[in-house]
Design a protein around this motif. Structure first.
Motif, PDB file in Angstrom:
ATOM      1  N   TYR A   4      21.542 -24.002  35.462  1.00 41.77           N
ATOM      2  CA  TYR A   4      21.111 -25.376  35.765  1.00 41.77           C
ATOM      3  C   TYR A   4      21.910 -25.993  36.921  1.00 41.77           C
ATOM      4  CZ  TYR A   4      18.869 -25.706  31.095  1.00 41.77           C
ATOM      5  OH  TYR A   4      18.090 -25.532  29.978  1.00 41.77           O
ATOM      6  N   ALA A  28      10.364 -27.228  45.868  1.00 48.96           N
ATOM      7  CA  ALA A  28      11.700 -27.409  45.283  1.00 48.96           C
ATOM      8  C   ALA A  28      11.642 -28.156  43.958  1.00 48.96           C
ATOM      9  CB  ALA A  28      12.599 -28.129  46.277  1.00 48.96           C
ATOM     10  N   PHE A  33      16.542 -32.891  33.329  1.00 49.29           N
ATOM     11  CA  PHE A  33      17.002 -31.498  33.387  1.00 49.29           C
ATOM     12  C   PHE A  33      16.090 -30.678  34.285  1.00 49.29           C
ATOM     13  CE2 PHE A  33      18.767 -32.727  29.261  1.00 49.29           C
ATOM     14  CZ  PHE A  33      20.054 -32.241  29.389  1.00 49.29           C
ATOM     15  N   GLU A  37      16.247 -20.185  47.990  1.00 52.87           N
ATOM     16  CA  GLU A  37      16.575 -20.813  46.700  1.00 52.87           C
ATOM     17  C   GLU A  37      18.028 -21.293  46.716  1.00 52.87           C
ATOM     18  OE1 GLU A  37      15.147 -21.632  43.597  1.00 52.87           O
ATOM     19  OE2 GLU A  37      17.207 -22.305  43.262  1.00 52.87           O
TER      20      GLU A  37
HETATM   21  C1  LIG Z   1      14.930 -27.166  29.639  1.00 48.79           C
HETATM   22  C2  LIG Z   1      13.496 -27.137  30.114  1.00 48.79           C
HETATM   23  C3  LIG Z   1      12.493 -26.740  29.223  1.00 48.79           C
HETATM   24  C4  LIG Z   1      11.158 -26.736  29.651  1.00 48.79           C
HETATM   25  N1  LIG Z   1      10.199 -26.268  28.810  1.00 48.79           N
HETATM   26  C5  LIG Z   1       8.909 -26.179  29.252  1.00 48.79           C
HETATM   27  C6  LIG Z   1       7.891 -25.603  28.440  1.00 48.79           C
HETATM   28  O1  LIG Z   1       8.150 -25.128  27.333  1.00 48.79           O
HETATM   29  N2  LIG Z   1       6.631 -25.580  28.917  1.00 48.79           N
HETATM   30  C7  LIG Z   1       6.308 -26.100  30.145  1.00 48.79           C
HETATM   31  O2  LIG Z   1       5.124 -26.113  30.484  1.00 48.79           O
HETATM   32  N3  LIG Z   1       7.250 -26.615  30.931  1.00 48.79           N
HETATM   33  C8  LIG Z   1       8.543 -26.644  30.532  1.00 48.79           C
HETATM   34  N4  LIG Z   1       9.522 -27.127  31.375  1.00 48.79           N
HETATM   35  C9  LIG Z   1       9.120 -27.625  32.703  1.00 48.79           C
HETATM   36  C10 LIG Z   1       8.708 -26.508  33.652  1.00 48.79           C
HETATM   37  O3  LIG Z   1       9.620 -25.453  33.625  1.00 48.79           O
HETATM   38  C11 LIG Z   1       8.610 -27.130  35.043  1.00 48.79           C
HETATM   39  O4  LIG Z   1       7.640 -28.152  35.004  1.00 48.79           O
HETATM   40  C12 LIG Z   1       8.194 -26.137  36.107  1.00 48.79           C
HETATM   41  O5  LIG Z   1       9.064 -25.037  36.162  1.00 48.79           O
HETATM   42  C13 LIG Z   1       8.202 -26.864  37.443  1.00 48.79           C
HETATM   43  O6  LIG Z   1       7.929 -25.956  38.466  1.00 48.79           O
HETATM   44  P1  LIG Z   1       8.343 -26.280  39.963  1.00 48.79           P
HETATM   45  O7  LIG Z   1       7.951 -25.134  40.775  1.00 48.79           O
HETATM   46  O8  LIG Z   1       7.807 -27.626  40.304  1.00 48.79           O
HETATM   47  O9  LIG Z   1       9.946 -26.439  39.931  1.00 48.79           O
HETATM   48  P2  LIG Z   1      11.057 -25.466  39.385  1.00 48.79           P
HETATM   49  O10 LIG Z   1      10.523 -24.409  38.531  1.00 48.79           O
HETATM   50  O11 LIG Z   1      12.090 -26.358  38.811  1.00 48.79           O
HETATM   51  O12 LIG Z   1      11.634 -24.776  40.708  1.00 48.79           O
HETATM   52  C14 LIG Z   1      12.226 -25.491  41.741  1.00 48.79           C
HETATM   53  C15 LIG Z   1      13.281 -24.616  42.381  1.00 48.79           C
HETATM   54  O13 LIG Z   1      13.627 -25.157  43.631  1.00 48.79           O
HETATM   55  C16 LIG Z   1      15.014 -25.031  43.831  1.00 48.79           C
HETATM   56  N5  LIG Z   1      15.456 -26.034  44.797  1.00 48.79           N
HETATM   57  C17 LIG Z   1      15.514 -27.380  44.615  1.00 48.79           C
HETATM   58  N6  LIG Z   1      15.950 -27.974  45.735  1.00 48.79           N
HETATM   59  C18 LIG Z   1      16.166 -26.999  46.637  1.00 48.79           C
HETATM   60  C19 LIG Z   1      16.615 -26.991  47.987  1.00 48.79           C
HETATM   61  N7  LIG Z   1      16.909 -28.127  48.622  1.00 48.79           N
HETATM   62  N8  LIG Z   1      16.754 -25.802  48.614  1.00 48.79           N
HETATM   63  C20 LIG Z   1      16.449 -24.639  47.984  1.00 48.79           C
HETATM   64  N9  LIG Z   1      16.005 -24.589  46.703  1.00 48.79           N
HETATM   65  C21 LIG Z   1      15.851 -25.755  46.046  1.00 48.79           C
HETATM   66  C22 LIG Z   1      15.576 -25.256  42.438  1.00 48.79           C
HETATM   67  O14 LIG Z   1      16.890 -24.724  42.334  1.00 48.79           O
HETATM   68  C23 LIG Z   1      14.564 -24.544  41.579  1.00 48.79           C
HETATM   69  O15 LIG Z   1      14.923 -23.202  41.374  1.00 48.79           O
HETATM   70  C24 LIG Z   1      10.839 -27.147  30.979  1.00 48.79           C
HETATM   71  C25 LIG Z   1      11.857 -27.520  31.852  1.00 48.79           C
HETATM   72  C26 LIG Z   1      13.177 -27.519  31.439  1.00 48.79           C
HETATM   73  C27 LIG Z   1      14.253 -27.926  32.402  1.00 48.79           C
END
Ligand SMILES: Cc1cc2nc3c(=O)[nH]c(=O)nc-3n(C[C@H](O)[C@H](O)[C@H](O)COP(=O)(O)OP(=O)(O)OC[C@H]3O[C@@H](n4cnc5c(N)ncnc54)[C@H](O)[C@@H]3O)c2cc1C
Ligand code: SF4
Length: 799
Positions: free
Chosen positions: A362, A550, A378, A340
């Motif tokens: 963030y 990611a 975001f 991460e």
């Molecule tokens: C402010 C906010 C409010 C939200 N509210 C809601 C809600 O109420 N309900 C809902 O359904 N969704 C909500 N979402 C969206 C939801 O959280 C996301 O759609 C979901 O978490 C996406 O999951 P993911 O695994 O694709 O990415 P993420 O959960 O974003 O995880 C990706 C991770 O990868 C890491 N990363 C990125 N690049 C690299 C790299 N090169 N090397 C190592 N690590 C890396 C990042 O730091 C991050 O921790 C919200 C999002 C935000 C920002």
């Protein structure tokens, strides 16, 4: 800020004294040449040429200026800076003369040039050091700091100027400087660039430097350049775009420095959670802390001694998808390592300081802007990913979306298995209407006004309700977007990750603060990834199976940076496009005092979803309509306001590339259809608020508009907001970019989440969505991960 003169300031003063003595002597010897001692004749003649450049008056002015500056180097620090800029001009002009002069005459310029350059260099070094010491600056240069102070003086309160501000402009700038140094984002240097640009920008139109303008003149300049200048409307689009973006960013910095300061809270009617009257009562009612985060074991840079490590399954990221994948894969007997880029933050240490929490949770995920700087994306960046900062609102993947993906687009997904996964996610994440939510206690009070008014307009419970969420026993502090300290929001950091480590000891390892910079291949196999710690140290991680989780945008960037030859990576990116409507009531509503997103309204035509939403002052100030005095006036009514976000699932017409200032160029302009849906939703939400008794409603437009009646709204909204350029938009829900397909011609991953052309590389996160959902995506991300785990294991499992 230091009230006593600091050592560095004393040094600057001494240097100025030296210059004053030299220039006084030079003038004296010029007036009384017969008193010049023989050994000083050369010095006097050359010095006179350098000091006056032929104008005695110039020499006298500089000498007087030096005397003035020495008298009070703090008060006259803008003059010292001006003097330095004059020296810069002198150096440039002398170089030009030198180049143009004949070889004989050129020798005449050597001395002046050397003198100007040496004086300038020493002055600059001493001046910077003095400024930094005076204000105790940690990140900004003194020039950037003074530009920010000058901006704060006019842009927070506009015409009302400083007398209405609760803290001085210099304190706003000081807050920003101290925040920026603790802010972990790598791209924060852009803020320095913006402030330097803002300082110099008036020179282009022959105005003084921004910080040297009178406050009135400065305010008018900013207003003309940003809001009203007809001439400015005719400049090339790209130029206008950069200037407006710079003004917008610097204003946001001022709001950040001002509205995050606890001394300002009272003036906007905000009471932080820890000071609210019934905190003890709420905690007594819901004493349970559901977080296991303090049990989570995470390795940081010092814990990873080796240059090269080997794992079984290596997953990039630790957010919604990565955590569910890890949880499922260890149950299938795999050993998993999550890498991460964000830090490992303990919920117990979360606090009420918005800037601190944004920085910790963030980082760069708060500074992502599209190419035209108009659209903000975001994303969380910490162990647990966006689930740590999200609102936990849950919507099942809509049926019509599954119809589209599976029946129309034929992505090859097994619908029955997927729906089973979705049900399992609901129970794993304890998704529910908690009892407190159905009671409507501790929900956002502004949301209730909205919901009651909408119910009267005829929306039934299937369209309009309080949200279901993975939240248990919410206290209604309103801090979901800056992390839940109380163990109520069941994020990956609080639940799935520690539970997995506890239930399967030794099977899940996590490295934090390590950005994966590339997948390294041999033929069609990935052999390792390269990770870079925040201090610059790199490690190589070998593995059998590699999964990129990611998140949308970052996963595409990582694939593109790794030169995997994927034609479609970064393409077909989509969003839930969002904007807000703010409603002002006569009486306090205290929307901040309750669950941040509490109610939704989803219409049958599926064109938009509305979600009631409110924030602590700093975050809310960035979404508050109006500029300058209008913005200030609105913020004074912060406690009387409610706000609703409108979300539209967009077409997949965006693209992200490795380019631009941040190395991630997001090219996105909403289609006419999507803009139209957004406007319909905006109008409807505004109408609901007006029918709830709001005195006025305000869209988040670039020019300020407010509507007091439904007639006024319907007559003017579309006229005022003609295109997406006129309105502020953003998203926390990027989706797509590495879409799933059965064909390498249209997708990046196949129906097993395997990247086309590679045997052991998979992508599983929001980036594989074939289209945008139109509803909040976390349940779909988690369900896809749950569904993907056995498929990935089957293909890549080591027998
Ligand atoms: C402010 C906010 C409010 C939200 N509210 C809601 C809600 O109420 N309900 C809902 O359904 N969704 C909500 N979402 C969206 C939801 O959280 C996301 O759609 C979901 O978490 C996406 O999951 P993911 O695994 O694709 O990415 P993420 O959960 O974003 O995880 C990706 C991770 O990868 C890491 N990363 C990125 N690049 C690299 C790299 N090169 N090397 C190592 N690590 C890396 C990042 O730091 C991050 O921790 C919200 C999002 C935000 C920002
Ligand atoms: S409002 Fe959000 S942050 Fe506050 S207790 Fe409820 S879930 Fe946690």
């Amino acid at each position: 800020m230091n009230s006593e003169l600091q050592l560095a300031e004393v040094r600057l003063k001494s240097f100025l004294k030296l210059l004053l003595i030299a220039s006084a002597f030079i003038l004296f010897f010029h007036i009384f040449p017969h008193l010049t001692p023989g050994f000083l004749k050369n010095f006097a003649a050359n010095g006179y040429a350098v000091l006056t450049q032929g104008s005695f008056l110039q020499g006298v002015c500089i000498t007087l200026f030096l005397a003035l500056a020495i008298g009070d180097i703090r008060r006259f620090s803008p003059l010292i800076r001006l003097f330095a800029w004059i020296l810069v001009i002198a150096v440039v002009l002398t170089i030009i003369h030198w180049i143009r002069a004949s070889p004989v005459a050129a020798t005449l310029y050597g001395w002046p040039l050397l003198t100007y350059a040496v004086v300038l260099a020493i002055l600059w070094i001493l001046f910077r050091a003095a400024g930094k010491a005076r204000y105790g600056l940690k990140y900004l240069s003194i020039q950037q700091f003074q530009t920010l102070e000058a901006l704060a003086e006019v842009s927070i309160a506009g015409d009302s100027f400083t007398e209405k501000l609760q803290i001085k402009p210099v304190e706003v700038a000081w807050n920003v400087d101290h925040y920026l140094v603790s802010f972990k984002a790598k791209s924060k240097w852009v803020m320095k660039l913006v402030l330097t640009g803002m300082e110099l920008y008036p020179l282009l139109s022959l105005h003084p430097l921004l910080s040297l303008m009178q406050p009135n003149e400065r305010l008018n300049f900013l207003k003309r350049r940003f809001l009203s200048d007809i001439e400015f409307q005719t400049v090339p689009k790209w130029y206008k775009q950069y200037v407006q973006a710079a003004i917008r960013m610097s204003k946001q910095l001022c709001y950040m420095g001002y509205y995050s300061d606890a001394r300002v809270y009272g003036s906007v009617g905000y009471v932080r959670f820890s000071n609210r009257k019934d905190v003890a009562e709420r905690k007594q009612e819901f004493p349970e802390n559901n977080s296991l985060a303090d049990k989570l074991l995470v390795m940081n840079e010092p814990d990873v001694k080796a240059k090269e490590i080997t794992a079984d399954v290596v997953i990039v990221g630790s957010g919604a998808a990565a955590s569910i994948l890890a949880n499922q894969l260890v149950q299938l007997g795999r050993k998993v390592l999550l890498v991460e880029r964000g830090g490992h933050e303990q919920p117990a240490t979360f606090n009420e300081n918005e800037v601190d929490m944004v920085s910790r949770l963030y980082a760069d995920g708060a500074l992502q802007l599209s190419r035209d700087f108009r659209f903000q994306v975001f994303q969380g960046s910490c162990v647990g990913g966006s689930t740590v900062v999200n609102n936990a609102v849950c919507f099942k993947t809509p049926d019509y979306i599954l119809d589209k993906w599976i029946n129309e687009m034929g992505i090859g997904m097994d619908r029955t298995k997927y729906e089973q996964s979705m049900n399992e996610i609901y129970s794993l994440m304890h998704v529910a209407h908690t009892p407190i939510m159905t009671d409507e206690k501790y929900l956002n009070p502004g949301g209730k006004l909205f919901a009651d008014a909408a119910a009267k307009l005829g929306y039934d419970k299937s369209q309009l309700d309080s949200v279901v969420a993975n939240i248990k026993g919410c206290l209604g502090c309103g801090y979901c977007n800056i992390g839940c300290k109380y163990g109520k929001k069941l994020s990956m950091l609080d639940t799935i990750l520690p539970q997995t480590q506890i239930n399967f000891p030794g099977s899940l390892q996590i490295i934090a603060g390590c950005e994966v910079t590339s997948f390294n291949k041999r033929g069609n196999e990935i052999v390792s990834i390269t990770g870079k710690f925040n201090n610059g140290r790199t490690i190589s991680i070998k593995g059998n199976t590699f999964i990129c989780s990611a998140g949308a945008i970052s996963s595409s960037i990582l694939l593109l940076k790794s030169n995997l030859g994927l034609a479609n990576a970064g393409k077909r990116l989509a969003f839930n496009l969002g904007t807000q409507i703010t409603a002002a009531y006569k009486q306090p509503v205290n929307s901040y005092d309750g669950l941040q997103i509490s109610h939704f309204l989803k219409t049958e035509d599926r064109r938009y979803v509305m979600e009631t939403w409110y924030n602590p002052p700093m975050f809310q100030s960035t979404a508050m309509p109006g500029w300058f005095e209008q913005h200030f006036h609105n913020m004074q009514q912060y406690a009387n306001m409610a706000c609703t976000g409108i979300l539209v699932g967009t077409a997949s017409n965006a693209e992200v590339k490795v380019a631009g200032l941040f190395g991630r160029d997001i090219n996105y302009v909403p289609t006419e259809d999507d803009f139209d849906s957004l406007m319909d939703g905006l109008e409807k939400a505004a109408e609901i608020y007006l029918s709830s008794g709001a005195e006025r409603v305000m869209p988040n437009t670039f020019e300020f508009y407010e509507y007091k009646t439904v007639e006024e709204l319907k007559l003017n909204l579309r006229k005022n907001v003609k295109s997406s350029v006129d309105i502020s938009t953003g998203t926390g829900h990027p989706q797509g970019g590495n879409v799933m397909s059965t064909s390498a011609k249209t997708g990046v991953v196949d129906e097993n989440f395997k990247v086309f052309g590679y045997t052991n590389l998979f992508v599983c996160d929001a980036s594989v969505f074939p289209t945008s959902l139109g509803v909040n995506p976390q349940v779909t991300v988690m369900s896809l991960a749950h569904y993907a785990a056995p498929l990935i294991n089957k293909i890549s499992g080591v027998q």
